[in-house]
Write an enzyme that holds these catalytic residues in place. Structure first.
Site, PDB file in Angstrom:
ATOM      1  N   LYS A  13      10.691  11.862  36.365  1.00  0.00           N
ATOM      2  CA  LYS A  13       9.235  11.888  36.413  1.00  0.00           C
ATOM      3  C   LYS A  13       8.758  12.097  37.865  1.00  0.00           C
ATOM      4  CE  LYS A  13       8.854   8.109  33.614  1.00  0.00           C
ATOM      5  NZ  LYS A  13       8.219   7.177  32.623  1.00  0.00           N
ATOM      6  N   TYR A  53       4.223  12.092  24.557  1.00  0.00           N
ATOM      7  CA  TYR A  53       3.977  10.652  24.493  1.00  0.00           C
ATOM      8  C   TYR A  53       3.017  10.296  23.349  1.00  0.00           C
ATOM      9  CZ  TYR A  53       6.381   9.750  28.931  1.00  0.00           C
ATOM     10  OH  TYR A  53       7.319   9.603  29.921  1.00  0.00           O
ATOM     11  N   ASN A 116       8.524   4.312  36.763  1.00  0.00           N
ATOM     12  CA  ASN A 116       9.916   3.932  36.470  1.00  0.00           C
ATOM     13  C   ASN A 116      10.901   5.108  36.515  1.00  0.00           C
ATOM     14  OD1 ASN A 116       9.118   5.122  34.111  1.00  0.00           O
ATOM     15  ND2 ASN A 116       9.619   3.408  32.769  1.00  0.00           N
ATOM     16  N   HIS A 119      12.513   9.151  32.199  1.00  0.00           N
ATOM     17  CA  HIS A 119      12.239   8.942  30.780  1.00  0.00           C
ATOM     18  C   HIS A 119      13.445   9.465  30.022  1.00  0.00           C
ATOM     19  CE1 HIS A 119      10.404   9.156  26.803  1.00  0.00           C
ATOM     20  NE2 HIS A 119      10.951  10.351  26.715  1.00  0.00           N
ATOM     21  N   GLU A 130      11.530  15.825  21.220  1.00  0.00           N
ATOM     22  CA  GLU A 130      11.133  15.950  22.626  1.00  0.00           C
ATOM     23  C   GLU A 130      11.768  17.174  23.285  1.00  0.00           C
ATOM     24  OE1 GLU A 130      11.833  12.213  24.638  1.00  0.00           O
ATOM     25  OE2 GLU A 130      10.725  11.075  23.133  1.00  0.00           O
TER      26      GLU A 130
END
Ligand code: CMP
Length: 151
Positions: A13, A53, A116, A119, A130
């Site tokens: 990310k 998402y 974080n 993903h 995805e």
């Protein structure tokens, strides 16, 4: 040898990219024995991010999450290997870096749940969904790793 071969999606990310952690993330996937079968840098559009998402739509963190993942480039990695979905989830660690174990990517490099670094899909079904959002079918590559028979 146990474990069905699976394909999954890992996204580095924006925080992972701007913090210079692209190589570190890829190194950990490769050294485990996972095979990279697709790789690209891209700026996620809002539409694509919201589709990716979709399960989080309506949650309090949704808007912030979409703003964050579209704020700078990401690196998308299609990864293949035995039990790849579970193996990758273990490599990246728990979603909340405060709970993620040392030795995991989030455990070693992150502090907060909304930054974080990575993903990864949480099931084989989601992995397939995805992957199709991020990659075209002609962006996957087939080859044999030299150590494949030993993994
Ligand atoms: P990721 O694995 O990309 O999946 C959804 C993301 O939403 C998650 O990592 C976090 O970066 C982000 N997020 C922010 N707040 C929360 C929260 N309270 N619970 C779960 N995910 C959150």
């Amino acid at each position: 040898m146990s474990g069905a071969v699976e394909r999954t999606l890992v996204l580095i990310k924006p925080d992972g990219v701007v913090r210079g952690l692209v190589g570190e993330v890829i190194r950990r996937l490769e050294q485990k024995g996972l095979k990279i079968v697709g790789l690209k840098m891209m700026l996620l559009s809002r539409e694509r991010a919201e589709e990716l998402y979709a399960v989080h739509r309506g949650k309090p963190f949704f808007e912030g999450l979409i703003n964050y993942v579209t704020s700078a480039p990401i690196v998308a990695i299609a990864v293949e290997g035995k039990s790849a979905v579970r193996v990758v989830r273990n490599i990246i660690g728990l979603t909340n870096p405060a709970e993620a174990r040392p030795g995991t990517i989030r455990g070693d490099f992150a502090l907060s749940i909304d930054r974080n670094i990575v993903h990864a899909a949480d099931s084989v079904e989601n992995a397939s969904r995805e992957l199709s959002i991020i990659f075209n079918s002609d962006e996957f590559y087939s080859y044999k790793r030299v150590d494949e028979d030993w993994l």
